[in-house]
Design an enzyme around this catalytic site. Structure first.
Site, PDB file in Angstrom:
ATOM      1  N   HIS A 118     -11.515  12.471 -34.754  1.00 25.99           N
ATOM      2  CA  HIS A 118     -10.956  13.598 -33.888  1.00 25.99           C
ATOM      3  C   HIS A 118      -9.390  13.208 -33.762  1.00 25.99           C
ATOM      4  CE1 HIS A 118     -15.015  14.511 -32.608  1.00 25.99           C
ATOM      5  NE2 HIS A 118     -14.282  15.916 -32.333  1.00 25.99           N
TER       6      HIS A 118
ATOM      7  N   LYS B 169      -7.452  13.324 -28.266  1.00 26.41           N
ATOM      8  CA  LYS B 169      -8.954  13.294 -27.615  1.00 26.41           C
ATOM      9  C   LYS B 169      -9.094  11.858 -26.634  1.00 26.41           C
ATOM     10  CE  LYS B 169     -13.728  13.934 -28.595  1.00 26.41           C
ATOM     11  NZ  LYS B 169     -13.985  14.685 -27.487  1.00 26.41           N
TER      12      LYS B 169
END
Ligand code: NAD
Length: 267
Positions: A156, A160
């Site tokens: 990600h 995040k």
């Protein structure tokens, strides 16, 4: 028309959700848009913040008004906020779609309590692809024994905050279910140092964080002489918003209960 309120409207996902609801492609209208008291977007028109014509609905901090105005609320915020939103859904008897990840046992208990009185749909990944992937992972895990090691990888973007991703955990739970074990008992979320040989039956999860990766996930079943890899790559965050809207429309007529995207797709 389903009256929808967006909780976390100014966030990366919130803006995508506004775009979907305001696109008029669904049998739905935007009843309210709420964000944190410190949000840059408070008092601004929701159309304006996503660069389209004014919608007449401004971003506010007034959650009570949003719960009163909407039939259904969509939450993409934080775990702490999601608990409050579950309690308010219960209090106001309103339907709730939750996409926020990083929920622990306390947050999940709050969802279950709300689901006794109203329809709540929770999925750590609202995409059609990951929903199908989780069904496949469960099936494959059920067919293969411990000779096949299960390893999950997720990547990600650098912003995040939770790890492993809610999607990696969702896929881990699907694999564990297929194997008839609990993910909590089988999961190995990190490895470092002299860790010894792999424990048979364990489910490894490894994490990458960097750049602007929207979300890559893979589940590998590693046997002797072969590997089976099931993977999904998200290239547009709008995908999750489209899934959330599909879930909202599906949930409209459902009785109290806790649902997931697998219920929406029937897989
Ligand atoms: P973000 O930080 O960009 O947005 C979160 C928004 O929530 C912000 O605008 C923030 O101000 C707001 N917020 C925080 N606390 C609040 C409160 N108490 N009340 C109201 N608003 C509040 O994050 P994001 O990238 O949009 O992701 C949000 C969540 O959705 C994360 O948990 C992420 O992992 C998850 N997510 C889920 C899916 C899915 O398909 N289920 C997909 C992408 C992201």
């Amino acid at each position: 028309m389903l009256k929808i309120a967006i909780l976390g409207a100014a966030g990366r996902m919130g803006q995508m959700l506004l775009r979907e609801v305001l696109s008029k492609q669904y049998d739905a209208t935007l009843a309210a848009a709420v964000d944190h008291p410190q949000s840059w977007a408070n008092g601004k028109d929701t159309g304006g913040i996503i660069g389209i014509d004014p919608s007449g609905v401004t971003v506010t901090t007034d959650k009570d008004a949003a719960f009163k105005a909407a039939d259904l609320l969509i939450d993409f915020t934080t775990p702490a906020a999601a608990i409050d939103h579950a309690a308010m859904a219960l209090q106001y008897g309103k339907k709730l779609v939750i996409g926020t990840t990083g929920l622990g046992a306390v947050e999940e208990a709050a969802l279950k309590t709300a689901a006794q009185k109203t329809a709540v749909l929770y999925s750590a990944n609202m995409s059609i692809g990951v929903t199908l992937l989780s069904a496949l992972v469960e099936q494959v895990a059920a067919k293969l024994d411990h000779e096949y090691d299960i390893e999950i990888f997720e990547a990600h973007h650098r912003h995040k905050v939770d790890a492993p991703s809610g999607t990696a955990l969702l896929l881990g739970k699907a694999a564990a279910k297929g194997r008839n074990v609990r993910l909590e008992d089988a999961m190995v979320p990190a490895r470092f140092g002299n860790i010894g040989a792999r424990v048979p039956g364990s489910i490894g999860i490894s994490v990458f964080r960097g750049g602007d990766v929207i979300g890559d996930h893979s589940v590998t079943f590693a046997g002797i002489g072969e590997r089976i890899e099931l993977a999904h790559k998200a290239s547009d965050r709008g995908l999750f918003a489209k899934g959330a809207l599909r879930a909202a429309v599906w949930l409209k007529d459902k009785p109290a209960g806790l649902y997931s995207m697998r219920n929406v797709l029937g897989v």
